[in-house]
Motif scaffolding. Structure first.
Motif, PDB file in Angstrom:
ATOM      1  N   LEU A 185       7.681  25.126 107.733  1.00 41.79           N
ATOM      2  CA  LEU A 185       8.640  25.856 108.454  1.00 41.79           C
ATOM      3  C   LEU A 185       8.571  26.633 109.960  1.00 41.79           C
ATOM      4  N   ARG A 186      10.201  25.811 110.647  1.00 47.46           N
ATOM      5  CA  ARG A 186      10.214  26.290 111.449  1.00 47.46           C
ATOM      6  C   ARG A 186      11.346  27.144 111.371  1.00 47.46           C
ATOM      7  N   GLU A 187      11.020  28.146 113.236  1.00 43.87           N
ATOM      8  CA  GLU A 187      12.637  28.872 113.304  1.00 43.87           C
ATOM      9  C   GLU A 187      13.924  27.947 113.304  1.00 43.87           C
ATOM     10  N   TRP A 188      15.054  29.274 112.697  1.00 34.74           N
ATOM     11  CA  TRP A 188      16.463  28.696 112.684  1.00 34.74           C
ATOM     12  C   TRP A 188      16.462  28.762 114.375  1.00 34.74           C
ATOM     13  N   PRO A 189      17.177  27.528 114.897  1.00 41.50           N
ATOM     14  CA  PRO A 189      17.620  28.591 116.631  1.00 41.50           C
ATOM     15  C   PRO A 189      19.097  28.824 117.001  1.00 41.50           C
ATOM     16  N   TRP A 190      19.831  29.278 115.331  1.00 41.66           N
ATOM     17  CA  TRP A 190      20.851  30.229 115.836  1.00 41.66           C
ATOM     18  C   TRP A 190      21.292  31.493 114.916  1.00 41.66           C
ATOM     19  N   PRO A 191      21.646  32.224 115.089  1.00 41.92           N
ATOM     20  CA  PRO A 191      21.457  33.751 114.413  1.00 41.92           C
ATOM     21  C   PRO A 191      21.966  33.725 113.694  1.00 41.92           C
ATOM     22  N   PRO A 192      21.373  34.218 112.617  1.00 47.58           N
ATOM     23  CA  PRO A 192      20.307  35.204 112.175  1.00 47.58           C
ATOM     24  C   PRO A 192      19.023  35.163 113.150  1.00 47.58           C
ATOM     25  N   GLY A 193      18.308  33.550 112.664  1.00 48.66           N
ATOM     26  CA  GLY A 193      17.158  33.220 113.335  1.00 48.66           C
ATOM     27  C   GLY A 193      16.527  33.547 111.616  1.00 48.66           C
ATOM     28  N   GLY A 194      15.265  33.007 111.875  1.00 48.97           N
ATOM     29  CA  GLY A 194      13.927  33.174 110.821  1.00 48.97           C
ATOM     30  C   GLY A 194      13.458  31.744 110.333  1.00 48.97           C
ATOM     31  N   PRO A 195      12.955  31.903 109.906  1.00 50.35           N
ATOM     32  CA  PRO A 195      11.949  31.248 109.636  1.00 50.35           C
ATOM     33  C   PRO A 195      13.563  29.757 108.437  1.00 50.35           C
ATOM     34  N   ALA A 196      13.300  28.493 108.683  1.00 48.21           N
ATOM     35  CA  ALA A 196      13.655  27.407 107.997  1.00 48.21           C
ATOM     36  C   ALA A 196      13.261  26.363 107.737  1.00 48.21           C
ATOM     37  N   ALA A 197      13.446  25.965 106.829  1.00 45.74           N
ATOM     38  CA  ALA A 197      12.538  24.857 106.055  1.00 45.74           C
ATOM     39  C   ALA A 197      13.011  23.586 106.137  1.00 45.74           C
ATOM     40  N   PHE A 198      12.022  22.592 106.374  1.00 44.25           N
ATOM     41  CA  PHE A 198      12.041  21.330 107.045  1.00 44.25           C
ATOM     42  C   PHE A 198      10.898  20.349 106.728  1.00 44.25           C
ATOM     43  N   LYS A 199      11.641  19.337 106.992  1.00 44.09           N
ATOM     44  CA  LYS A 199      10.931  17.930 106.835  1.00 44.09           C
ATOM     45  C   LYS A 199      10.887  17.311 107.467  1.00 44.09           C
ATOM     46  N   THR A 200      10.088  16.340 107.795  1.00 46.31           N
ATOM     47  CA  THR A 200       9.920  15.826 109.430  1.00 46.31           C
ATOM     48  C   THR A 200       8.931  14.067 108.332  1.00 46.31           C
ATOM     49  N   TYR A 201       9.726  12.801 108.821  1.00 41.87           N
ATOM     50  CA  TYR A 201       9.740  11.644 108.209  1.00 41.87           C
ATOM     51  C   TYR A 201       9.839  10.694 108.795  1.00 41.87           C
ATOM     52  N   LEU A 202       9.121   9.535 108.503  1.00 37.17           N
ATOM     53  CA  LEU A 202       8.819   8.146 108.938  1.00 37.17           C
ATOM     54  C   LEU A 202       9.798   7.405 108.692  1.00 37.17           C
ATOM     55  N   LEU A 203      10.707   5.956 109.353  1.00 33.98           N
ATOM     56  CA  LEU A 203      11.309   5.109 108.308  1.00 33.98           C
ATOM     57  C   LEU A 203      10.819   4.227 108.777  1.00 33.98           C
TER      58      LEU A 203
END
Length: 203
Positions: free
Chosen positions: A158-176
């Protein structure tokens, strides 16, 4: 150094949580945990985070709407000026350059689906052309360039969603990977109003 995955495989690495204001590539890798996405309650979220397919296609399937690049910015910077962690993960020396792209995906009615931060080596065939195309989702562009990338998922969380209304957002980071070269870093942050970040009960 991250070992490249075997042909046709996807590796998932678990990591400590990121501060919302840190670079999406400033990762603290620990051990491989293939079931990290199980912490999320929504089966759609779990599928999206676990998948090694094209994220744009999956988002279109989840929303029933066509997705397009809503906004994109790209640049080429010295490795020393790249977001923290990018040069190390891509194994680019301080004297080298890194290609950067930040973009958003949206539906035709303007609903944001995701924010995507990308860093890439400059010596990968087609990478410069793919990252500089402001109209094409990066996965489609790389496939159109004829490059078959394998991937290692570095972090799910989870990271912060940068636009209103904000709040936690799911993410994934990967390497190709391009052969045994770490080629492209991608961090995808999903709109919490579209992809639920809610945890599984009891987690």
């Amino acid at each position: 150094v991250i070992p490249p995955p075997r042909s046709g495989s996807m590796t998932i690495l678990d990591n400590a949580a990121l501060d919302p204001h840190e670079s999406p590539f400033a990762l603290r890798r620990t051990a491989a945990i293939p079931h990290e996405a199980a912490r999320f309650a929504s089966p759609i979220t779990r599928m999206l985070l676990r998948s090694d397919g094209l994220t744009t296609t999956l988002l279109e399937s989840c929303t029933g709407a066509r997705a397009h690049v809503h906004h994109a910015e790209n640049s080429r910077v010295p490795a020393s000026a790249a977001p923290a962690g990018a040069a190390d993960l891509l194994e680019v020396p301080p004297c080298g350059d890194i290609l950067l792209r930040t973009s958003t995906l949206a539906t035709s009615d303007g609903r944001l689906l995701s924010r995507n931060d990308i860093a890439a080596r400059t010596d990968i065939p087609g990478a410069d052309r793919c990252l500089s195309d402001p109209t094409a989702p990066i996965g489609f562009a790389l496939h159109a360039a004829g490059t078959g990338f394998r991937r290692t998922v570095l972090e799910i969380g989870l990271r912060e969603w940068p636009w209103p209304p904000g709040g936690p957002a799911a993410f994934k980071t990967y390497l190709l990977w391009h052969g045994d070269l770490p080629a492209v870093l991608i961090s995808e942050l999903f709109n919490p109003e579209v992809i639920s970040p809610d945890p599984e009960a009891g987690r």
